[in-house]
Each structure stands twice: as structure tokens, then as C-alpha cells.
Design an enzyme around this catalytic site. Sequence first.
Site, PDB file in Angstrom:
ATOM      1  N   CYS A   1      41.228  25.453  42.581  1.00 28.48           N
ATOM      2  CA  CYS A   1      41.354  25.672  40.848  1.00 28.48           C
ATOM      3  C   CYS A   1      41.042  27.121  40.274  1.00 28.48           C
ATOM      4  O   CYS A   1      42.292  26.715  39.302  1.00 28.48           O
ATOM      5  CB  CYS A   1      39.698  24.893  40.433  1.00 28.48           C
TER       6      CYS A   1
ATOM      7  N   CYS B   1      35.605  25.040  42.526  1.00 30.82           N
ATOM      8  CA  CYS B   1      37.015  25.152  43.465  1.00 30.82           C
ATOM      9  C   CYS B   1      37.960  26.257  43.437  1.00 30.82           C
ATOM     10  O   CYS B   1      37.902  26.717  42.692  1.00 30.82           O
ATOM     11  CB  CYS B   1      37.313  23.471  42.813  1.00 30.82           C
TER      12      CYS B   1
END
Length: 105
Positions: free
Chosen positions: A34, A31
Amino acid sequence: MSEFIKEILENDFDRETSQGAVLVDFFADWCGPCRQLTPILEEVAKEVKEVNFFKINIDAAQEVAARLEITSIPTLVLFYKGKEVDRVVGLIEADDLKTFLAKAK
């Protein structure tokens, strides 16, 4: 991780979130947002000592992610004494994160 943020495993989740104020970052290695959030969390974790900061990988903790209905990442969930106080999905700036953490009382 770091001295300020600890990565926890699924079987440690309930124990780690049961005491005091805890922020859990639900993330995945793949991600991009993230990864962008990590330095922001590091910065805030250095300053906000009254909250414990944890990360949990949703790919390795699918049961916890399902139980908490984590459908998008990054998701930050704030707990106080084991109970969810609030959550935020997506990137958040450091100042907004500090305001968000003030809810853990």
C-alpha cells in the site's frame, strides 16, 4: 494525504463515490505494498483531472470494506456515478493505472 488524493472516512464513502468518476484506494497503514502504491497514485492523480482520487483505511472502515468484499490490499476500486466499474488488487504501474482509469465512462 495530498492536494490530489483525499483520505475519506467510512461515513463519507457513499457521498464521495456518488458523483462522476472516482478511484478509491483501500489500504492499511501496516501494508507495505500500500505504501509502495501511494507515489504511483500521486503521479497519476496529478495528470488525470477527470477522476477524483480517494484513500480509505480498511481498519477504520470495516463496514465499507466488508460490503465491497475487500479481502486483499491494496485494492483500487473504480466508481462511476456511485456504481463500481472495475477493480484491481495489488500494485499497478502508472501507465496501467491510466489505462484502467479510462474505463470510468
